[in-house]
Design an enzyme around this catalytic site. Structure first.
Site, PDB file in Angstrom:
ATOM      1  N   CYS A 236       0.810  -1.221   0.000  1.00  0.00           N
ATOM      2  CA  CYS A 236       0.000   0.000   0.000  1.00  0.00           C
ATOM      3  C   CYS A 236       0.844   1.272   0.000  1.00  0.00           C
ATOM      4  O   CYS A 236       0.358   2.339  -0.379  1.00  0.00           O
ATOM      5  CB  CYS A 236      -0.955   0.003   1.182  1.00  0.00           C
TER       6      CYS A 236
ATOM      7  N   HIS B 187      -3.318   7.451   1.787  1.00  0.00           N
ATOM      8  CA  HIS B 187      -3.692   6.113   1.338  1.00  0.00           C
ATOM      9  C   HIS B 187      -5.115   5.840   1.800  1.00  0.00           C
ATOM     10  O   HIS B 187      -5.459   6.065   2.956  1.00  0.00           O
ATOM     11  CB  HIS B 187      -2.730   5.081   1.913  1.00  0.00           C
TER      12      HIS B 187
ATOM     13  N   ASN C 178     -10.061  -0.059  -0.682  1.00  0.00           N
ATOM     14  CA  ASN C 178      -8.600   0.015  -0.574  1.00  0.00           C
ATOM     15  C   ASN C 178      -8.006  -0.562  -1.852  1.00  0.00           C
ATOM     16  O   ASN C 178      -8.058  -1.767  -2.077  1.00  0.00           O
ATOM     17  CB  ASN C 178      -8.134  -0.772   0.656  1.00  0.00           C
TER      18      ASN C 178
END
Length: 314
Positions: free
Chosen positions: A105, A241, A271
């Site tokens: 990520c 993020h 996500n």
């Protein structure tokens, strides 16, 4: 900037038939309302190429105007070659170089930092930086704590060398901060890979990830701001993020930054790992919220653990 999202939109309600969950449960704990899943046969490099084409069109450039491609992904099409070289070929780019960066990520923050270093060192003048993922391919569909969280997508940014004054008033990347700590591997990982001869599924200890995320994201943002000679009050937008709305909110609070100056897309995309920050940047720019001259802070944390931040002026 440019981005691409697969056509298939998956709402929270679709999960109710297969796992013990509900739209209300997912929204309350994550802020996610829907996500996009890649079609059968659609690969990470396909998504990346579409985002790259959108960025090139937005910039008024051709593929051969680009010196390099740095592509952040944990879900490349093949073990090798890199997804970046596949995008290079698909774009018709016949010069320069391309490679992948894998930091889960945090991948786009790592890729952007590497691209900036390549430009500063004179290795390239114009770099296409992409974050692209197909995390739907590594989900355990029986695990309600993880399968509802992730989506597929891609975002791309073109970074170009220009003369500046060497001050915090310059446009472009002003400071970066990268970190990792392999001791925390077991709280977020995929239980398979090439040398174990299995694809594996994503595994996560959500409470532990949350605890590390809020602390580490705020700290890395403050470190990068200090390196740029700037403070909290200088920030126009935080572009984090997009993992979980509660993490985004808690981190903004630690940085004393109002939520109405945070770009949030997690409700629409879920996500998307390395794709989440460039997706959010592209959406924020396209909607006219992010404007030239704005000071942005991007921060991300992912498996490794790996985390970091970039301070840039749009």
């Amino acid at each position: 900037m440019g981005h691409y999202l697969p056509d298939r939109v998956v709402t929270n309600a679709e999960f109710e038939a297969s796992v013990d969950t509900s739209d209300e449960w997912i929204r309350a704990r994550t802020g996610i309302e829907q996500r996009h899943f890649a079609a059968e046969g659609q690969t990470t490099s396909d998504l990346a190429r579409r985002a790259a084409e959108a960025a090139l069109e937005n910039a008024g450039l051709k593929a051969d105007d680009i010196d390099a491609i740095v592509l952040a992904t944990s879900t490349a099409d093949l073990t090798f070659p890199s997804a970046a070289t596949m995008v290079q070929h698909a774009l018709g780019m016949t010069r320069g170089f391309a490679f992948d960066v894998q930091a889960v990520c945090a991948g786009f923050v790592y890729a952007l930092t590497n691209a900036n270093a390549l430009i500063v060192s004179g290795q390239a003048e114009r770099i296409l930086v992409i974050g692209a993922e197909t995390f739907s391919r590594i989900m355990d569909w029986s695990d309600r704590t993880t399968c509802v969280l992730f989506g597929d997508g891609a975002g791309a940014l073109i970074l170009e060398a220009q003369e500046g004054q060497g001050s915090s008033a310059d446009r472009g990347i002003l400071a970066t901060d990268l970190n990792s700590d392999g001791r925390h591997r077991d709280i977020l990982y995929v239980d398979g890979g090439v040398s174990t001869q299995s694809t594996g599924h994503l595994r996560m200890q959500g409470k532990e990830v949350f605890r590390h995320a809020v602390e580490k994201l705020a700290k890395t943002a403050e470190t990068a701001l200090a390196r740029a000679g700037l403070g909290h009050d200088d920030i126009d937008w935080i572009v984090p993020h997009q993992a979980n709305l509660r993490i985004i909110t808690a981190t903004a609070k630690k940085l004393n930054h109002p939520m109405d100056r945070v770009i949030v897309t997690v409700q629409d995309h879920g996500n998307t790992s390395a794709a989440s920050i460039p997706l959010a940047l592209s959406v924020g720019s396209a909607e006219g919220r992010i404007k030239q001259g704005d000071l942005l802070v991007t921060e991300a944390i992912g498996g490794g653990l790996a985390w970091g931040s970039v301070v840039l002026r749009w």
